[in-house]
Design a protein around this motif. Structure first.
Motif, PDB file in Angstrom:
ATOM      1  N   ASN A   3       0.809  -1.216   0.000  1.00 26.60           N
ATOM      2  CA  ASN A   3       0.000   0.000   0.000  1.00 26.60           C
ATOM      3  C   ASN A   3       0.848   1.274   0.000  1.00 26.60           C
ATOM      4  O   ASN A   3       0.309   2.365  -0.111  1.00 26.60           O
ATOM      5  CB  ASN A   3      -0.960   0.013   1.189  1.00 26.60           C
ATOM      6  CG  ASN A   3      -0.246  -0.048   2.518  1.00 26.60           C
ATOM      7  OD1 ASN A   3       0.945  -0.353   2.586  1.00 26.60           O
ATOM      8  ND2 ASN A   3      -0.969   0.228   3.579  1.00 26.60           N
ATOM      9  N   GLU A   4       2.166   1.152   0.109  1.00 28.81           N
ATOM     10  CA  GLU A   4       3.044   2.322   0.088  1.00 28.81           C
ATOM     11  C   GLU A   4       3.713   2.545  -1.269  1.00 28.81           C
ATOM     12  O   GLU A   4       4.384   3.550  -1.466  1.00 28.81           O
ATOM     13  CB  GLU A   4       4.099   2.209   1.185  1.00 28.81           C
ATOM     14  CG  GLU A   4       3.523   2.326   2.574  1.00 28.81           C
ATOM     15  CD  GLU A   4       4.572   2.354   3.662  1.00 28.81           C
ATOM     16  OE1 GLU A   4       5.771   2.546   3.349  1.00 28.81           O
ATOM     17  OE2 GLU A   4       4.187   2.185   4.829  1.00 28.81           O
TER      18      GLU A   4
ATOM     19  N   ILE B 138       3.664   3.913  -4.666  1.00 31.98           N
ATOM     20  CA  ILE B 138       2.775   4.877  -5.326  1.00 31.98           C
ATOM     21  C   ILE B 138       3.198   5.204  -6.753  1.00 31.98           C
ATOM     22  O   ILE B 138       2.373   5.632  -7.551  1.00 31.98           O
ATOM     23  CB  ILE B 138       2.652   6.181  -4.510  1.00 31.98           C
ATOM     24  CG1 ILE B 138       4.013   6.820  -4.284  1.00 31.98           C
ATOM     25  CG2 ILE B 138       1.936   5.935  -3.199  1.00 31.98           C
ATOM     26  CD1 ILE B 138       3.955   8.235  -3.761  1.00 31.98           C
ATOM     27  N   GLU B 139       4.479   5.009  -7.076  1.00 30.92           N
ATOM     28  CA  GLU B 139       4.952   5.354  -8.414  1.00 30.92           C
ATOM     29  C   GLU B 139       6.035   4.383  -8.864  1.00 30.92           C
ATOM     30  O   GLU B 139       6.717   3.790  -8.035  1.00 30.92           O
ATOM     31  CB  GLU B 139       5.543   6.768  -8.437  1.00 30.92           C
ATOM     32  CG  GLU B 139       4.549   7.857  -8.150  1.00 30.92           C
ATOM     33  CD  GLU B 139       5.184   9.229  -8.198  1.00 30.92           C
ATOM     34  OE1 GLU B 139       4.632  10.095  -8.902  1.00 30.92           O
ATOM     35  OE2 GLU B 139       6.217   9.438  -7.542  1.00 30.92           O
TER      36      GLU B 139
ATOM     37  N   ARG C 104       8.871   4.079  -6.058  1.00 28.76           N
ATOM     38  CA  ARG C 104       8.885   5.156  -5.070  1.00 28.76           C
ATOM     39  C   ARG C 104       7.718   4.947  -4.116  1.00 28.76           C
ATOM     40  O   ARG C 104       6.598   4.667  -4.543  1.00 28.76           O
ATOM     41  CB  ARG C 104       8.792   6.520  -5.742  1.00 28.76           C
ATOM     42  CG  ARG C 104       8.959   7.640  -4.727  1.00 28.76           C
ATOM     43  CD  ARG C 104       9.420   8.948  -5.264  1.00 28.76           C
ATOM     44  NE  ARG C 104       8.702   9.433  -6.413  1.00 28.76           N
ATOM     45  CZ  ARG C 104       9.071  10.523  -7.075  1.00 28.76           C
ATOM     46  NH1 ARG C 104      10.138  11.198  -6.717  1.00 28.76           N
ATOM     47  NH2 ARG C 104       8.391  10.920  -8.120  1.00 28.76           N
ATOM     48  N   ASP C 105       8.013   5.102  -2.821  1.00 31.39           N
ATOM     49  CA  ASP C 105       6.969   4.898  -1.812  1.00 31.39           C
ATOM     50  C   ASP C 105       6.398   6.230  -1.343  1.00 31.39           C
ATOM     51  O   ASP C 105       6.795   7.298  -1.824  1.00 31.39           O
ATOM     52  CB  ASP C 105       7.490   4.050  -0.645  1.00 31.39           C
ATOM     53  CG  ASP C 105       8.559   4.738   0.178  1.00 31.39           C
ATOM     54  OD1 ASP C 105       8.770   5.951   0.021  1.00 31.39           O
ATOM     55  OD2 ASP C 105       9.186   4.049   0.998  1.00 31.39           O
ATOM     56  N   THR C 106       5.480   6.167  -0.408  1.00 35.47           N
ATOM     57  CA  THR C 106       4.794   7.360   0.081  1.00 35.47           C
ATOM     58  C   THR C 106       5.729   8.342   0.765  1.00 35.47           C
ATOM     59  O   THR C 106       5.427   9.525   0.842  1.00 35.47           O
ATOM     60  CB  THR C 106       3.665   6.968   1.050  1.00 35.47           C
ATOM     61  OG1 THR C 106       4.213   6.131   2.073  1.00 35.47           O
ATOM     62  CG2 THR C 106       2.557   6.234   0.334  1.00 35.47           C
ATOM     63  N   ASP C 107       6.866   7.872   1.267  1.00 39.33           N
ATOM     64  CA  ASP C 107       7.853   8.757   1.908  1.00 39.33           C
ATOM     65  C   ASP C 107       8.837   9.357   0.906  1.00 39.33           C
ATOM     66  O   ASP C 107       9.737  10.102   1.296  1.00 39.33           O
ATOM     67  CB  ASP C 107       8.642   7.991   2.976  1.00 39.33           C
ATOM     68  CG  ASP C 107       7.769   7.536   4.117  1.00 39.33           C
ATOM     69  OD1 ASP C 107       6.783   8.246   4.435  1.00 39.33           O
ATOM     70  OD2 ASP C 107       8.051   6.472   4.698  1.00 39.33           O
TER      71      ASP C 107
ATOM     72  N   ILE D 283      -2.651   0.313  -8.892  1.00 43.29           N
ATOM     73  CA  ILE D 283      -2.489   1.760  -9.045  1.00 43.29           C
ATOM     74  C   ILE D 283      -3.290   2.227 -10.262  1.00 43.29           C
ATOM     75  O   ILE D 283      -4.001   3.234 -10.211  1.00 43.29           O
ATOM     76  CB  ILE D 283      -0.999   2.139  -9.179  1.00 43.29           C
ATOM     77  CG1 ILE D 283      -0.227   1.758  -7.905  1.00 43.29           C
ATOM     78  CG2 ILE D 283      -0.838   3.625  -9.476  1.00 43.29           C
ATOM     79  CD1 ILE D 283       1.282   1.877  -8.038  1.00 43.29           C
TER      80      ILE D 283
END
Length: 175
Positions: free
Chosen positions: A21-22, A24-25, A49-52, A90
């Motif tokens: 779930n992290e 995102i791209e 790439r994750d949410t952070d 996604i």
């Protein structure tokens, strides 16, 4: 917990874990390794790439043509599995936003009720969107004016592949 575990070969470093779930791209491609007078190899790359904002790279290397077919096959299989288990979700999330007439932005393209918006507030209505697809990139342009366009490269631009698939599906639906 569902996610992606990435182990680094020939190291004692612990495996990286990226929760599903992290993610995102992503971006993917082949990067050429240049020698003095000619290309000496290639890197098959998938960046996540994750949410952070942390980027995790999956890289398969081939030098002087040694194991390039095997490297490509492994890289392609990894990409197909990532699409089936992560990237497809996604894509579905963005397609659901589109079907609910939500305004959103993906890879620098703004999705609006009447069409898409590119840089400088240039808008293309849904019925006029055309795509030119190539091996490493694609171009979005109005059907009658290909000089007004936006190019996205799969190896450079985050989620360019998802944008291409999304626009292709929307354009095909509207025909």
């Amino acid at each position: 917990m569902e996610g992606l575990k990435i182990e680094r070969p020939l190291t004692f470093a612990p495996a990286d874990f990226l929760p599903a779930n992290e993610i995102i791209e992503f971006r993917y491609g082949i990067k050429w390794i240049k020698g003095y007078a000619f290309t000496i190899g290639r890197h098959y790359v998938i960046d996540l790439r994750d949410t952070d904002g942390v980027i995790t790279t999956i890289k398969i290397k081939s030098y002087y043509g040694i194991r390039k077919e095997v490297g490509y096959a492994v890289w392609n299989e990894i990409f197909q599995q990532l699409w089936a288990h992560y990237f497809g979700a996604i894509f579905n999330r963005y397609f659901d936003l589109f079907e609910r007439y939500q305004t959103f932005e993906l890879a620098g393209v703004k999705f609006l009720f009447e069409g898409i918006g590119l840089e400088n507030n240039y808008r293309i209505p849904w019925e006029d969107i055309a795509l030119s697809n190539y091996r490493t990139y694609f171009v979005i342009h109005p059907g009658q004016n290909p000089k007004e366009n936006k190019s996205l490269y799969f190896a450079r631009d985050w989620n360019a592949f998802i944008l291409q698939r999304l626009l292709k599906k929307i354009v095909d639906q509207r025909k």
